[in-house]
Design an enzyme around this catalytic site. Structure first.
Site, PDB file in Angstrom:
ATOM      1  N   HIS A 324       0.874  -1.177   0.000  1.00  0.00           N
ATOM      2  CA  HIS A 324       0.000   0.000   0.000  1.00  0.00           C
ATOM      3  C   HIS A 324       0.914   1.231   0.000  1.00  0.00           C
ATOM      4  O   HIS A 324       2.026   1.185   0.528  1.00  0.00           O
ATOM      5  CB  HIS A 324      -0.847  -0.057   1.272  1.00  0.00           C
ATOM      6  N   ASP A 401       3.075  -4.767   8.017  1.00  0.00           N
ATOM      7  CA  ASP A 401       1.843  -4.000   7.885  1.00  0.00           C
ATOM      8  C   ASP A 401       0.676  -4.983   7.992  1.00  0.00           C
ATOM      9  O   ASP A 401       0.429  -5.774   7.083  1.00  0.00           O
ATOM     10  CB  ASP A 401       1.854  -3.280   6.521  1.00  0.00           C
ATOM     11  N   GLN A 404      -4.446  -5.275   6.665  1.00  0.00           N
ATOM     12  CA  GLN A 404      -5.431  -6.156   6.022  1.00  0.00           C
ATOM     13  C   GLN A 404      -5.439  -7.563   6.610  1.00  0.00           C
ATOM     14  O   GLN A 404      -6.196  -8.413   6.147  1.00  0.00           O
ATOM     15  CB  GLN A 404      -5.147  -6.260   4.514  1.00  0.00           C
ATOM     16  N   LYS A 427     -10.419  -1.066  10.217  1.00  0.00           N
ATOM     17  CA  LYS A 427     -10.482  -2.239   9.333  1.00  0.00           C
ATOM     18  C   LYS A 427     -10.734  -3.523  10.119  1.00  0.00           C
ATOM     19  O   LYS A 427     -10.769  -4.613   9.559  1.00  0.00           O
ATOM     20  CB  LYS A 427      -9.180  -2.356   8.537  1.00  0.00           C
ATOM     21  N   CYS A 565      -4.881   2.682  -3.646  1.00  0.00           N
ATOM     22  CA  CYS A 565      -3.637   3.170  -3.011  1.00  0.00           C
ATOM     23  C   CYS A 565      -2.529   2.133  -3.110  1.00  0.00           C
ATOM     24  O   CYS A 565      -1.759   1.923  -2.145  1.00  0.00           O
ATOM     25  CB  CYS A 565      -3.875   3.549  -1.554  1.00  0.00           C
TER      26      CYS A 565
HETATM   27  N1  PLP Z   1      -1.705  -0.770   4.663  1.00  0.00           N
HETATM   28  C1  PLP Z   1      -2.598  -1.479   4.003  1.00  0.00           C
HETATM   29  C2  PLP Z   1      -2.240  -2.848   3.508  1.00  0.00           C
HETATM   30  C3  PLP Z   1      -3.873  -0.961   3.759  1.00  0.00           C
HETATM   31  O1  PLP Z   1      -4.768  -1.690   3.104  1.00  0.00           O
HETATM   32  C4  PLP Z   1      -4.180   0.326   4.238  1.00  0.00           C
HETATM   33  C5  PLP Z   1      -5.492   0.920   3.971  1.00  0.00           C
HETATM   34  O2  PLP Z   1      -6.204   0.520   3.073  1.00  0.00           O
HETATM   35  C6  PLP Z   1      -3.210   1.025   4.952  1.00  0.00           C
HETATM   36  C7  PLP Z   1      -1.979   0.453   5.149  1.00  0.00           C
HETATM   37  C8  PLP Z   1      -3.487   2.379   5.503  1.00  0.00           C
HETATM   38  O3  PLP Z   1      -4.494   2.296   6.461  1.00  0.00           O
HETATM   39  P1  PLP Z   1      -5.139   3.608   7.069  1.00  0.00           P
HETATM   40  O4  PLP Z   1      -5.644   4.411   5.914  1.00  0.00           O
HETATM   41  O5  PLP Z   1      -6.230   3.113   7.940  1.00  0.00           O
HETATM   42  O6  PLP Z   1      -4.072   4.329   7.811  1.00  0.00           O
END
Ligand code: PLP
Length: 605
Positions: A324, A401, A404, A427, A565
């Site tokens: 992401h 990370d 997900q 999430k 993203c």
């Molecule tokens: N990392 C991953 C894999 C994501 O899917 C997302 C959001 O879709 C993020 C980071 C960023 O999350 P947030 O926008 O809640 O900070």
């Protein structure tokens, strides 16, 4: 005070008819309004005044009320619960807050009763008197609509993966019953779709779970909402919504710095949530849990604190092609600032990380490896444990990370061995604006603060500041107290459902959806790794992803269309955008049927 004139010879004991009516009313309060045919009162509790039916502990009548039996206290128990029954409820049930209002027509709202033996109420929850009408895992074992459907279909049909041949179910999809040859290609790639997702007896009762999510009753364009945008954000169960209300009604205060009662309650709520997160992640201590706004802020915290201190010119940071933007941009910025180098692990055509290529990237200059556990664009589950172990072998630090992954898989940060692990509350069925950085204590000790201000200091003079130890050192200013408590409630909820149950159900649902979508002529699924969870990215030549998103919305189906993203990974597949239905445990096979039918219709245009 309600009184009654029961004149039973048994000195206040109800007669059989009264008991029968009471039992009937009790059955009617169960989820689904499940009624027992054995009890004539079942299904019509609104026609019974239970206070006039039975009093379990008749009290002495005051003078002048000879022969009358006083009913139990009228206040204190949530309305809609028969008082005689409520007298036997676990003491953890709320006695004053969160009354359940009778629903329209005077019918009492149904209640879930918690079995404390199998779902012990945590000390924290006793302390803050959180309403214990939460579902916990009570949905299991209750006969849900899906269970009955599954039982009936067992009698009447064969299922995918069996060797029998049967016809298609409907004109649009016909995914239920297909010739074995039609499923062969799919089976050879991912294994036969399982039908347990439709809720096998004794399995995951999705219909009962759905009742915890009020928003799932919404209608969009006149159609029932089908929420398939769970990778963007998840919906919140009633238990989380009520936790927030409870905080603002009974606990609201700033934390840590006052001697008054509400400050103590708010501090307990916040620190209790920290302990819940630590348990949820398998952390060694709650001190390893830092509250932030979300995964993005968490990664930025690590880049701008640990990263600024430990990454220098010529050092290397490794990310994967799946990341992401939140796990690319902060490292890019850091690399540019420090003269370091960003290196990328490639993926194969299924969207899985190429471990051999990763091995080649590792070297003594590698300072950090930052990878996602689950790709938000493709759903790939990456081999993070191996990735972390290989990074350690060259002395690199690691960040995983988990944005997900935490809502789909059980995570244990100690088993994973990662130095940092981040996720976002929204999430994982918790509110927005709250997230977590887990940092291994040894690594947090070598990490300087990133923001200065209140809460994170031990002592301040104009000459110098002494900082608190972790985690307070990283939490400058007033945190998101209520939403932290909401996160705790969400994780409790998920734990009660059981992540293994969730993972199994979602795995079956994903297979089912993959099978349905992959049979639509022309549709291309993007991201076909063997280890996947909950995401189905696709394109349909001749139709823009935006148009498909709009067309699905017309039918009440919410999916994301765009780059998610994660532009680098989509470009790896020659795409700028995909349509991305993403699943959660409250989704059903019926919703997948609907999705597949609508996409099939679009494909025919
Ligand atoms: N990392 C991953 C894999 C994501 O899917 C997302 C959001 O879709 C993020 C980071 C960023 O999350 P947030 O926008 O809640 O900070």
């Amino acid at each position: 005070m309600t009184t009654t004139t029961l004149t039973s010879e048994a000195a206040g004991l109800p007669d059989v008819a009264a008991l029968s009516r009471l039992a009937g009313a009790l059955f009617a309060t169960l989820p689904d309004g499940s009624a027992s045919p054995a009890f004539p009162g079942a299904g019509a509790p609104d026609s019974i005044d239970l206070r006039e039916t039975v009093s379990p502990q008749p009290q002495a009548a005051p003078a002048g009320e000879t022969g009358a039996v006083r009913a139990p206290r009228a206040g204190g128990i949530a309305s809609g619960v028969p008082e005689a029954y409520a007298a036997a409820l676990p003491s953890a049930l709320p006695t004053s807050s969160h009354p359940k209002e009778p629903q329209a027509g005077g019918r009492p709202a149904s209640y879930y009763f918690v079995d404390e033996a199998s779902h012990p109420v945590s000390k924290r929850h006793e302390d803050v008197a959180v309403p214990e009408d939460r579902v916990s895992a009570q949905s299991f074992g209750l006969p849900g609509q899906d269970t009955l459907k599954a039982l009936l279909s067992n009698l009447t049909s064969s299922r995918p993966g069996t060797t029998e041949l049967s016809g298609s179910r409907d004109e649009a999809g016909g995914y239920y019953f297909v010739h074995p040859s039609q499923v062969q290609a799919h089976e050879s790639r991912r294994g036969a779709p399982q039908t347990q997702a439709r809720s096998a007896p004794g399995g995951f009762d999705v219909q009962a779970v759905r009742k915890d999510f009020p928003i799932l009753q919404e209608r969009i364009n006149g159609k029932p909402l089908v929420w398939l945008d769970n990778a963007a954000t998840t919906h919140k169960p009633r238990q989380v919504i009520e936790r927030l209300s409870h905080f603002y009604e009974h606990e609201n205060s700033n934390i840590h710095r006052a001697a008054h009662e509400l400050a103590a309650r708010a501090t307990d709520a916040y620190e209790g949530a920290r302990s819940t997160v630590a348990r949820f992640l398998g952390a060694a201590s709650a001190d390893e849990i830092i509250f932030v706004r979300g995964a993005t802020e968490g990664i930025n915290l690590v880049a701008k604190s640990w990263g600024v201190k430990h990454i220098g010119a010529g050092d290397e940071i490794i990310v994967s092609h799946l990341e992401h933007h939140a796990n690319i941009v902060p490292w890019q910025q850091l690399a540019a600032e420090k003269g370091a180098r960003l290196r990328v692990i490639p993926v194969d055509d299924s969207g899985q990380i190429l471990l051999d290529e990763y091995r080649k990237l590792l070297n003594p200059r590698t300072r950090l490896v930052a990878v996602t556990q689950v790709s938000n664009a493709l759903g790939t589950i990456t081999p993070v444990q191996e990735i972390v172990a290989l990074a350690k072998a060259v002395g690199a630090r690691t960040l995983v990370d988990g944005a997900q992954s935490v809502s789909h898989l059980r995570v244990n940060v100690q088993a994973l061995g990662a130095d940092f692990f981040v996720f976002s509350g929204h999430k994982v069925f918790a509110p927005t604006g709250i997230g977590v950085v887990y940092g291994r204590s040894e690594v947090l000790e070598e990490t300087p603060p990133w923001q200065g201000g209140g809460n994170m200091i031990a002592d301040v003079t104009f000459e110098r500041t002494l900082f608190q130890p972790p985690p307070a050192r990283f939490e400058a200013g007033t945190g998101n107290i209520a939403d932290a408590a909401g996160l705790g409630a969400a994780l409790d909820y998920l734990q009660a459902l059981g992540l293994e149950n969730v993972a199994k159900y979602e795995h079956d649902l994903l297979d089912y959806a993959t099978h349905g979508l992959s049979r639509i002529p022309g549709l291309r699924l993007v991201g076909t790794a063997l280890h996947k969870t909950s995401v189905l990215s696709f394109v349909l030549p001749g139709h823009t992803t935006e148009d498909i998103g709009h067309a699905l919305n017309e039918e009440g189906i919410a999916v994301r269309s765009g780059h998610h993203c994660a532009q680098p990974i989509l470009r790896r597949f020659g795409l700028e955008a995909t349509v991305r239905p993403s699943l959660a445990f409250y989704n059903t096979c019926d919703e997948i049927d609907h999705l597949v039918a609508v996409v099939r219709r679009i494909a025919r245009r």
